[in-house]
Design a protein around this motif. Structure first.
Motif, PDB file in Angstrom:
ATOM      1  N   HIS A 239       4.033  -4.343  -3.576  1.00  0.00           N
ATOM      2  CA  HIS A 239       3.663  -5.718  -3.233  1.00  0.00           C
ATOM      3  C   HIS A 239       2.482  -6.196  -4.068  1.00  0.00           C
ATOM      4  O   HIS A 239       2.472  -7.314  -4.589  1.00  0.00           O
ATOM      5  N   TRP A 240       1.471  -5.327  -4.217  1.00  0.00           N
ATOM      6  CA  TRP A 240       0.307  -5.717  -5.013  1.00  0.00           C
ATOM      7  C   TRP A 240       0.696  -5.949  -6.468  1.00  0.00           C
ATOM      8  O   TRP A 240       0.219  -6.910  -7.108  1.00  0.00           O
ATOM      9  N   ASP A 241       1.549  -5.102  -7.009  1.00  0.00           N
ATOM     10  CA  ASP A 241       1.999  -5.290  -8.390  1.00  0.00           C
ATOM     11  C   ASP A 241       2.695  -6.644  -8.547  1.00  0.00           C
ATOM     12  O   ASP A 241       2.424  -7.389  -9.502  1.00  0.00           O
ATOM     13  N   ALA A 242       3.591  -6.957  -7.612  1.00  0.00           N
ATOM     14  CA  ALA A 242       4.346  -8.213  -7.702  1.00  0.00           C
ATOM     15  C   ALA A 242       3.428  -9.417  -7.537  1.00  0.00           C
ATOM     16  O   ALA A 242       3.557 -10.418  -8.264  1.00  0.00           O
ATOM     17  N   LEU A 243       2.504  -9.343  -6.583  1.00  0.00           N
ATOM     18  CA  LEU A 243       1.600 -10.465  -6.337  1.00  0.00           C
ATOM     19  C   LEU A 243       0.685 -10.712  -7.524  1.00  0.00           C
ATOM     20  O   LEU A 243       0.521 -11.858  -7.979  1.00  0.00           O
TER      21      LEU A 243
END
Length: 261
Positions: A239-243
């Motif tokens: 999620h952090w990578d995508a955000l």
């Protein structure tokens, strides 16, 4: 984190004053703004830490207590880890606040939050980005459709009831969205069954919205929330990578230099 500054702030709205949390790089220079919508458990230490991580990455982040009409955050005393035993009792306490947060008042509040960020000295000029979790994902989508000129990008993670058959379902604002959207769905999430995932995808595609929807396999509703028993570290890091990739595409120019629209 020594490289950021964080403080409790108050945001005036049409219906009162929302308590909120603001985090930004410690140098105080204007940075791209991010409005973070929490899950149903609201503004608390974990969601503040999420804002801190975004601030450390170079953003000015506002996390409002979306339930301010019912009182300051937290609305109920929260355990260090919200497990299945604690969840049932907590839901009894917070369900009225969730039910009261209908789209119309929530979008009045969204305008106030975005306006406050636009006037914030630590926020760069131009549209903001949104990220939302659980019910916050619904708010992010609704906000992107309600304030298209003020929202450059929006992300939602383990959102529930994003594309129902209700007359006020969030997916119905798709034709008003101009922002780029990203959704990270939880595979093990009864609040967003496959038919709703497909309905959302069809609505965004038909409206020509720049978007990506991904299903995180074997992830449960709430997978980003480290203070709950459904937390999934691998899914959270995804999620952090995508955000952060979405924010970089939105706010960074050639060579990685941040730009203020």
């Amino acid at each position: 984190m020594s490289d950021i500054h964080a403080a409790a702030v108050s945001v005036p709205t049409e219906d009162g004053t929302a308590d909120a949390y603001l985090a930004h790089p410690a140098d105080g220079l204007p940075r791209p703004a991010v409005l973070l919508y929490t899950d149903a458990f609201g503004l608390r230490p974990h969601t503040r830490s999420m804002a801190d991580r975004l601030a450390a990455a170079g953003y000015t982040v506002l996390v409002p207590n979306v339930f301010y009409r019912q009182g300051r955050a937290p609305l109920a005393e929260l355990p260090a880890v919200i497990d299945s035993a604690a969840r049932a009792d907590l839901w009894k306490r917070i369900r009225p606040a969730i039910s009261a947060l209908r789209p119309e008042p929530a979008m009045r509040d969204a305008g106030a939050y975005l306006g406050w960020l636009a006037d914030c000295p630590q926020a760069a000029h131009g549209p903001a980005a949104l990220t939302g979790y659980c019910l916050g994902a619904r708010l992010a989508l609704l906000t992107a459709g309600s304030y298209p000129t003020a929202v450059a990008a929006a992300a939602g993670f383990h959102g529930g009831r994003l594309a129902t058959e209700d007359a006020d379902s969030p997916h119905l604002v798709a034709d008003r969205v101009t922002a780029e959207l990203y959704f990270g769905h939880a595979d093990e999430d009864p609040s967003l069954p496959p038919e709703q995932i497909e309905r959302l995808e069809q609505a965004l595609t038909a409206a020509g919205v720049r978007h990506r929807c991904e299903v995180y396999q074997r992830a449960h509703h709430g997978f980003t929330q480290a203070d709950t028993s459904v937390y999934d570290k691998a899914a959270d890091e995804r999620h952090w990578d995508a955000l952060l990739e979405l924010l970089a595409r939105t706010f960074q120019g050639p060579g990685g230099a941040e730009v203020c629209p």
